[in-house]
Write a protein that holds these residues in place. Structure first.
Motif, mmCIF file in Angstrom:
data_model
loop_
_atom_site.group_PDB
_atom_site.id
_atom_site.type_symbol
_atom_site.label_atom_id
_atom_site.label_comp_id
_atom_site.label_asym_id
_atom_site.label_seq_id
_atom_site.Cartn_x
_atom_site.Cartn_y
_atom_site.Cartn_z
ATOM 1 N N VAL A 48 -0.904 5.355 -9.864
ATOM 2 C CA VAL A 48 -1.982 4.404 -9.543
ATOM 3 C C VAL A 48 -1.952 3.217 -10.517
ATOM 4 N N TRP A 105 -0.561 -3.633 -5.986
ATOM 5 C CA TRP A 105 -0.564 -2.789 -4.790
ATOM 6 C C TRP A 105 -1.856 -1.977 -4.706
ATOM 7 N N GLU A 106 -1.989 -1.316 -3.546
ATOM 8 C CA GLU A 106 -3.095 -0.369 -3.358
ATOM 9 C C GLU A 106 -2.525 1.035 -3.260
ATOM 10 N N THR A 159 -8.627 4.020 -7.405
ATOM 11 C CA THR A 159 -8.757 2.845 -8.259
ATOM 12 C C THR A 159 -8.651 3.281 -9.723
ATOM 13 N N ILE A 197 -1.051 -0.482 -9.252
ATOM 14 C CA ILE A 197 -2.106 -1.507 -9.320
ATOM 15 C C ILE A 197 -1.646 -2.665 -10.207
ATOM 16 N N LYS A 257 0.844 -1.188 0.000
ATOM 17 C CA LYS A 257 0.000 0.000 0.000
ATOM 18 C C LYS A 257 0.885 1.246 0.000
#
Ligand code: F6P
Length: 363
Positions: free
Chosen positions: A28, A36-37, A59, A32, A7
């Protein structure tokens, strides 16, 4: 390669510019893709200092058209330089001590489970935030942005190319009305103490005179140029002034906030008017920080973002991604902080180009 990082956080800090959303998108998407976040922190570090914290899990769908194609920053930013004053849930403010800020940063990071933070900002923000990150035991990677393009260590920062295009477009527009009225138009361009934006946009916008803080000029030199173009049959004139130059009286001029430059073009216009010129001054202002990012900024932001995520994967900390000699690289933040902001090189190729084109850029 470590698989520990799951994260990461991202925030934007300092004055905004175009291409920040493209950078957030890049981080992002790249994160992703690794499984990962990503947590987006609102309003620079304020999102971590305030209680309740202000953040959002980012997201892929967050970036559905048009968000990453817009200027500004979807996370908000802050260039006030005072994190001590924080807004409370009831709308009132509280004044936090250094220790309280540290405590909030650390508990915030812990609560969010973030192991690395990407800071898209200026070197000043990165220096301050890296200290909080160190004390919180997490890694920090910086991505430089500024329309001023004077960020240390990098040849180019996110936001500059779009700003050059915005200013060029404004100069084209000023030129059409200048030709209609046979006027001298003065455009005042941002840049703080650096003339990169004025110089690049002035060349692209076909200015007759470009004045930047790095090169001394004389008022007589400006008038001589205006006389010269008149003698050549040109019925209008275009003067591009970087906000950080001194007026003919040798003074800096400041905006109403008393902190940032602004207003020198009006002084120039008044003086030229007295000397018989039909002249108007336009302060281009904050439109220079806006507009959809041009392709150069989207590509740069994407390259910087991928590099930042790669660095986190390698377990690096306190690194700044840079563009040097045509390549994306990275450098230690400490090294970056020892380098001064990069001014225009008076002996550089763009100044040479301007001079060879007959543009008056000072003595
Ligand atoms: O550093 C970026 C910049 O846009 C400068 O060119 C300008 O002088 C300043 O920020 C304006 O700051 P503010 O948004 O606080 O008016």
């Amino acid at each position: 390669m470590t698989t520990e990082t799951k994260k990461i956080g991202i925030l934007t800090s300092g004055g905004d510019c175009s291409g920040l959303n493209a950078a957030i998108r890049g981080v992002v998407f790249a994160a992703i893709a690794k499984g990962w976040e990503v947590i987006g922190i609102y309003n620079s570090t304020d999102g971590l200092f305030s209680r309740p914290m202000k953040y959002k899990k980012l997201t892929i769908s967050e970036f559905d058209y048009p968000y990453a194609s817009l200027g500004g920053t979807m996370l908000g930013t802050n260039n006030s330089g005072n994190p001590h004053i924080q807004e409370k849930a009831d709308g009132t403010t509280e004044n936090l001590t250094d220790e309280e800020l540290d405590e909030r940063f650390q508990s915030g990071i812990k609560e969010l489970g973030i192991s690395a933070l990407v800071v898209v900002g200026g070197d000043g923000s990165m220096a301050i935030i890296s200290k909080f990150c160190k004390r919180a035991g997490i890694s920090m990677i910086g991505i430089p942005k500024t329309i001023d393009n004077d960020a240390p260590g990098t040849d180019i920062a996110i936001g500059f190319e779009t700003a050059v295009n915005v200013v060029m477009d404004s100069l084209d527009k000023l030129t059409t009305t200048a030709t209609s009225h046979n006027r001298v138009m003065i455009a005042e361009v941002m840049g703080r103490g650096a003339g990169h934006l004025a110089l690049s946009a002035g060349i692209a916008g076909y200015a007759d005179v470009i004045l930047i803080p790095e090169i001394d000029y004389t008022y007589e030199g400006v008038v001589k140029k205006l006389q010269e173009i008149k003698a050549q049959g040109k019925k209008y004139g275009l003067i591009v002034i970087s906000e950080g130059i001194k007026s003919p009286e040798g003074k800096h001029h400041f905006a109403t906030n008393g902190k940032t430059f602004g207003g020198v073009s009006a002084i120039f216009a008044e003086k030229l008017q007295k000397d018989g010129y039909n002249v108007r001054a336009t302060v281009l202002g904050h439109v220079q920080r806006a507009g959809n990012p041009v392709s150069d900024d989207r590509i740069l932001a994407s390259e910087f973002a991928v590099r930042a995520v790669d660095l986190i994967e390698k377990g690096e900390t306190n690194r700044v991604v840079i563009h040097k000699d045509g390549e994306v690289k990275d450098e230690a933040l400490n090294t970056i902080l020892k380098i001064a902001n990069t001014p225009v090189d008076p002996k550089g190729k763009l100044v040479y180009t301007a001079r060879q084109l007959g543009i008056y850029v000072g003595e």
